[in-house]
Scaffold this motif. Structure first.
Motif, PDB file in Angstrom:
ATOM      1  N   LEU A  76       0.806  -1.128   0.037  1.00 43.56           N
ATOM      2  CA  LEU A  76      -0.038   0.147   0.025  1.00 43.56           C
ATOM      3  C   LEU A  76       0.749   1.187  -0.073  1.00 43.56           C
ATOM      4  CD1 LEU A  76      -2.703   1.890   0.385  1.00 43.56           C
ATOM      5  CD2 LEU A  76      -2.236   1.167   3.035  1.00 43.56           C
ATOM      6  N   ILE A  77       1.870   1.429   0.820  1.00 41.87           N
ATOM      7  CA  ILE A  77       2.921   2.480   1.034  1.00 41.87           C
ATOM      8  C   ILE A  77       3.549   2.888  -0.036  1.00 41.87           C
ATOM      9  CG2 ILE A  77       4.507   3.547   2.515  1.00 41.87           C
ATOM     10  CD1 ILE A  77       3.017   2.486   4.916  1.00 41.87           C
ATOM     11  N   ALA A  78       4.587   1.726  -0.503  1.00 41.91           N
ATOM     12  CA  ALA A  78       5.650   1.927  -1.377  1.00 41.91           C
ATOM     13  C   ALA A  78       5.187   2.537  -2.786  1.00 41.91           C
ATOM     14  CB  ALA A  78       6.202   0.413  -1.555  1.00 41.91           C
ATOM     15  N   PRO A  79       4.287   1.928  -3.378  1.00 41.74           N
ATOM     16  CA  PRO A  79       4.015   2.422  -4.978  1.00 41.74           C
ATOM     17  C   PRO A  79       3.516   3.842  -4.886  1.00 41.74           C
ATOM     18  CG  PRO A  79       3.013   0.264  -4.649  1.00 41.74           C
ATOM     19  CD  PRO A  79       3.426   0.940  -3.306  1.00 41.74           C
ATOM     20  N   SER A  80       4.051   4.644  -6.193  1.00 40.53           N
ATOM     21  CA  SER A  80       3.856   6.020  -6.062  1.00 40.53           C
ATOM     22  C   SER A  80       2.391   6.110  -7.042  1.00 40.53           C
ATOM     23  CB  SER A  80       4.685   6.734  -6.919  1.00 40.53           C
ATOM     24  OG  SER A  80       5.070   6.124  -8.397  1.00 40.53           O
ATOM     25  N   ARG A  81       1.920   4.942  -7.641  1.00 37.24           N
ATOM     26  CA  ARG A  81       0.865   4.990  -8.399  1.00 37.24           C
ATOM     27  C   ARG A  81       0.102   3.735  -8.122  1.00 37.24           C
ATOM     28  NH1 ARG A  81       0.920   5.458 -14.399  1.00 37.24           N
ATOM     29  NH2 ARG A  81      -1.245   5.613 -14.242  1.00 37.24           N
ATOM     30  N   LEU A  82      -1.271   3.700  -7.632  1.00 39.28           N
ATOM     31  CA  LEU A  82      -1.820   2.455  -6.939  1.00 39.28           C
ATOM     32  C   LEU A  82      -3.408   2.408  -7.327  1.00 39.28           C
ATOM     33  CD1 LEU A  82      -1.000   0.704  -3.809  1.00 39.28           C
ATOM     34  CD2 LEU A  82      -3.344   1.294  -4.353  1.00 39.28           C
ATOM     35  N   MET A  83      -3.765   1.615  -7.874  1.00 39.19           N
ATOM     36  CA  MET A  83      -5.098   1.487  -8.452  1.00 39.19           C
ATOM     37  C   MET A  83      -6.000   0.169  -7.896  1.00 39.19           C
ATOM     38  SD  MET A  83      -7.027   3.521 -10.763  1.00 39.19           S
ATOM     39  CE  MET A  83      -5.699   3.879 -12.088  1.00 39.19           C
ATOM     40  N   PHE A  84      -7.159   0.553  -7.303  1.00 35.59           N
ATOM     41  CA  PHE A  84      -7.917  -0.419  -6.735  1.00 35.59           C
ATOM     42  C   PHE A  84      -8.938  -0.978  -7.792  1.00 35.59           C
ATOM     43  CE2 PHE A  84      -6.207   1.767  -2.984  1.00 35.59           C
ATOM     44  CZ  PHE A  84      -5.940   0.690  -2.139  1.00 35.59           C
ATOM     45  N   TYR A  85      -9.272  -2.403  -7.549  1.00 38.95           N
ATOM     46  CA  TYR A  85     -10.276  -3.077  -8.379  1.00 38.95           C
ATOM     47  C   TYR A  85     -10.929  -4.006  -7.576  1.00 38.95           C
ATOM     48  CZ  TYR A  85      -7.473  -1.565 -12.401  1.00 38.95           C
ATOM     49  OH  TYR A  85      -6.723  -0.528 -13.316  1.00 38.95           O
ATOM     50  N   ASP A  86     -12.212  -4.159  -7.755  1.00 35.65           N
ATOM     51  CA  ASP A  86     -13.028  -5.131  -7.245  1.00 35.65           C
ATOM     52  C   ASP A  86     -13.177  -6.522  -7.934  1.00 35.65           C
ATOM     53  OD1 ASP A  86     -14.731  -5.128  -9.205  1.00 35.65           O
ATOM     54  OD2 ASP A  86     -15.999  -3.691  -8.442  1.00 35.65           O
ATOM     55  N   GLN A  87     -13.940  -7.495  -7.193  1.00 39.37           N
ATOM     56  CA  GLN A  87     -13.548  -8.887  -7.662  1.00 39.37           C
ATOM     57  C   GLN A  87     -13.859  -9.209  -9.394  1.00 39.37           C
ATOM     58  OE1 GLN A  87     -17.876 -10.805  -6.464  1.00 39.37           O
ATOM     59  NE2 GLN A  87     -15.933 -11.169  -5.234  1.00 39.37           N
ATOM     60  N   ASP A  88     -14.844  -8.038  -9.801  1.00 36.88           N
ATOM     61  CA  ASP A  88     -15.022  -7.994 -11.282  1.00 36.88           C
ATOM     62  C   ASP A  88     -14.165  -7.259 -12.015  1.00 36.88           C
ATOM     63  OD1 ASP A  88     -17.125  -9.840 -10.538  1.00 36.88           O
ATOM     64  OD2 ASP A  88     -18.662  -8.203 -10.750  1.00 36.88           O
ATOM     65  N   TRP A  89     -12.891  -6.865 -11.636  1.00 38.20           N
ATOM     66  CA  TRP A  89     -11.895  -6.025 -12.140  1.00 38.20           C
ATOM     67  C   TRP A  89     -12.516  -4.643 -12.379  1.00 38.20           C
ATOM     68  CZ3 TRP A  89      -6.476  -6.335 -11.963  1.00 38.20           C
ATOM     69  CH2 TRP A  89      -5.969  -7.697 -11.300  1.00 38.20           C
ATOM     70  N   LYS A  90     -13.356  -4.168 -11.651  1.00 36.91           N
ATOM     71  CA  LYS A  90     -13.973  -2.926 -11.991  1.00 36.91           C
ATOM     72  C   LYS A  90     -13.257  -1.791 -11.258  1.00 36.91           C
ATOM     73  CE  LYS A  90     -18.012   0.082 -11.151  1.00 36.91           C
ATOM     74  NZ  LYS A  90     -19.546   0.070 -10.610  1.00 36.91           N
ATOM     75  N   LYS A  91     -12.773  -0.683 -11.736  1.00 34.19           N
ATOM     76  CA  LYS A  91     -11.793   0.305 -11.334  1.00 34.19           C
ATOM     77  C   LYS A  91     -12.808   0.882 -10.158  1.00 34.19           C
ATOM     78  CE  LYS A  91      -9.418   4.288 -12.055  1.00 34.19           C
ATOM     79  NZ  LYS A  91      -8.714   5.300 -13.342  1.00 34.19           N
ATOM     80  N   ARG A  92     -11.904   1.125  -8.930  1.00 33.41           N
ATOM     81  CA  ARG A  92     -12.855   1.822  -7.731  1.00 33.41           C
ATOM     82  C   ARG A  92     -11.869   3.086  -7.267  1.00 33.41           C
ATOM     83  NH1 ARG A  92     -16.719  -0.421  -4.967  1.00 33.41           N
ATOM     84  NH2 ARG A  92     -17.631  -2.030  -5.777  1.00 33.41           N
ATOM     85  N   GLY A  93     -10.853   3.378  -7.814  1.00 32.92           N
ATOM     86  CA  GLY A  93     -10.371   4.550  -7.520  1.00 32.92           C
ATOM     87  C   GLY A  93      -8.825   4.397  -7.514  1.00 32.92           C
TER      88      GLY A  93
END
Length: 609
Positions: free
Chosen positions: A180-197
């Motif tokens: 969570l901390i290390a990456p400068s760019r981090l993208m969250f996806y749900d179980q259907d690979w829908k982008k959450r932010g």
């Protein structure tokens, strides 16, 4: 106006060799960090296996040849793809849940214009202990050097709202803290690979879930300015499959490298703390408390869960300029700021505080030797007003490093059992000063006690140096415990030819008195001294004695009382003074004669013998 300067990045691995890496910062005239102008680059000398997002085959890269890549952060499920599967080019042919996850991660990476991706399940050869050690020590850098980190929340359903993310297992996994901390760019996806932010979009929610400040989430370079204890609190309540991984997953959080020893169990976390201590003098590493009801502990915590209490503490100016300390084979040698908190109980300042409060976090210590301490009341962490206590700096003291929470109380209780404690400043009140102690290495001045840690038999003595205006000569108070565990106490006549006679001469006299408590009248008579100085003994009850030392007009009485303090049997020596010859009595005695026998007989009758 801005000034641009370069800072060499901290060394991040002792396992492999790295090229020089520089990072540039923009700094305004107030020395405030305003942004990172260039990305960290990491060139490990160990091979890094990446998945080609087009062919789904593994390719090996080393050093500066490593291309831009995406990295996957996830929780392990059933049917994960292994390194050997990927090497055998089976990744695109398998239909397991793990294989589909890797394939989808590669597809998303390709959508971001990246030709390669990295997934921990199949990009590390875990059959090689050397490669596994190198990979885990490099893991934080691999996540930090990625172009984008894809966070796949396999248990977050498509119909669940963003604020329900806290229910995901991803936030309870030990390894995902650094992911969570290390990456400068981090993208969250749900179980259907829908982008959450992105991490920036969800920063406020992520901070509430993880207890990590938003500024750290958005600028990981500031993480190393956070006190060690607070960083440890981020890992509280997180779980790993292997006990050792709770420590290994924190290596990047503390910029630590160390060998992996699977099978060592909780000792891995002890080793992590030892490595942190070797690199930093941040005493917030001692800002922890246990949930167990135990009496004593070592100075090191047993797991990250015990740092849960350090989540709200902040550093103090004193923390940044804290004392030097180092690990030795006797324990942690440190300069302590101590304040008395009761009999054999001390407060140790940790220099951690809440914002805008003139208080320090403190822990309790108990003396277990002349210069050795253990953690007392480990379930307590107290705040004390820093100016409300008398803090005394103690140099070169030793803190017991680690003790098992259950056995330590039993062991230490036996170690402190049968110690000899002197009641208050009795020497000063009676006009005596402490002229010497034996054995000096076991005498704890602040505690006014011999901490002989269970030695038996034990013989100790005090040389009481008198005020010459009141008393003619010094006296020696001797005491001890026999092989049978019986206590004894007496005054010993000083050797007259040497001002400070060798203690061995003193002890030879004391040891001859090392007999059972029930003194016979014959033994008692043989102990009575010569004219002018008498060592007269009387029984109080079993294991409780009183010894009397007489001069021309006064006598001192020392009483040995057995007490139980904090679960330990302690012998408390109380010294008192009584005048047994008034001016009239002295005149009457002088007129009636001063034969030695009469005088001795009169003195024995006066004290009830």
């Amino acid at each position: 106006m801005h000034v641009v300067f370069s800072q060499r990045a901290p060394q991040t691995s002792k396992v492999s060799t790295h090229s020089l890496v520089f990072q540039s910062f923009n700094v305004d005239l107030n020395d405030k960090l305003t942004g990172i102008s260039s990305h960290f680059k990491f060139y490990p000398s160990i091979p890094m296996w990446l998945i080609n997002t087009r062919t789904l085959e593994l390719e090996e890269f080393v050093g500066a040849d490593i291309p831009a890549y995406a990295i996957l952060s996830h929780t392990w499920e059933t049917g994960e793809v292994t390194f050997h599967d990927a090497k055998a080019k089976l990744l695109g042919k398998q239909t397991s849940q793990g294989a589909r996850k890797v394939a989808k991660a590669c597809e998303v990476a390709a959508e971001h214009g990246l030709a390669y991706s990295w997934v921990d399940t199949c990009c590390i050869d875990k059959s090689s202990s050397a490669e596994l050690t190198e990979a885990i020590n490099s893991m934080f850098q691999w996540y930090r050097s990625s172009q984008i980190c894809l966070v796949y929340l396999s248990d977050l359903k498509a119909d669940q709202l963003d604020h329900e993310m806290y229910t995901s297992r991803w936030f309870k996994r030990g390894w995902t803290l650094q992911e969570l901390i290390a990456p400068s760019r981090l993208m969250f996806y749900d179980q259907d690979w829908k982008k959450r932010g992105t991490k920036e979009d969800l920063a406020s929610l992520l901070s509430k879930i993880t207890r990590i400040d938003i500024v750290i989430l958005l600028d990981p370079s500031r993480m190393y300015t956070v006190p060690v204890g607070k960083r440890m609190s981020w890992a509280a309540d997180r779980q790993t499959t292997r006990v050792e991984d709770r420590a290994y997953s924190l290596l990047g959080i503390f910029d630590i490298n160390m060998p992996l020893i699977y099978g060592e169990g909780p000792k891995a976390f002890t080793r992590l703390q030892e490595e942190i201590i070797r690199r930093s003098n941040d005493v917030s590493i001692f800002c922890w408390r246990t949930q167990e009801d135990t009496r004593w502990r070592g100075i090191l915590a047993s797991s990250p869960d015990e740092f849960r209490c350090a989540a709200d503490t902040e550093d103090d100016v004193a923390l940044k300029n804290g004392p030097e300390y180092t690990l030795t084979n006797k324990g942690l040698r440190i300069e302590l700021d101590l304040a008395s908190a009761g009999p054999n109980l001390y407060l140790m300042a940790l220099y951690c505080t809440d914002y805008f409060r003139d208080e320090w976090e403190c822990i309790y210590l108990t003396a277990i030797g002349k210069d050795s301490y253990a953690r007392a009341r480990p379930q307590e962490l107290v705040r004390k007003v820093r100016k409300g206590l008398l803090w005394i700096r103690k140099q070169s003291q030793y803190l017991t490093e680690e003790m098992d929470s259950e056995m330590s109380s039993i062991t230490l209780r036996h170690a402190l059992d049968r110690s000899f404690t002197f009641d208050g400043l009795l020497h000063t009140r009676l006009g005596y000063q402490l002229g010497g102690t034996h054995p000096e290495r076991l005498w704890h001045h602040d505690h006014a006690a011999f901490l002989h840690v269970g030695y038996k038999p034990f013989v100790g003595c005090h040389v009481l140096k008198p005020d010459p205006r009141r008393f003619a000569s010094a006296v020696i108070l001797a005491f001890g415990v026999t092989n049978e565990g019986r206590s004894w106490l007496c005054f010993v006549k000083r050797h007259t030819t040497c001002p400070w006679s060798p203690l061995q001469r003193v002890l030879s006299r004391a040891e001859c008195l090392n007999t059972p408590v029930n003194w016979s009248r014959e033994v008692r008579s043989s102990i009575v001294g010569s004219i002018g100085q008498y060592g007269i003994f009387r029984d109080q009850k079993e294991d409780i004695l009183a010894a009397t030392w007489a001069t021309d007009s006064t006598f001192l009485t020392a009483t040995l009382v057995e007490e139980v303090r904090d679960g330990c049997t302690t012998y408390v020596i109380k010294l008192r003074e009584q005048i047994i010859v008034s001016s009239e009595d002295s005149q009457e005695q002088n007129t009636s004669g001063s034969k030695d026998g009469d005088r001795k007989s009169w003195l024995m009758r006066a004290i009830g013998l």
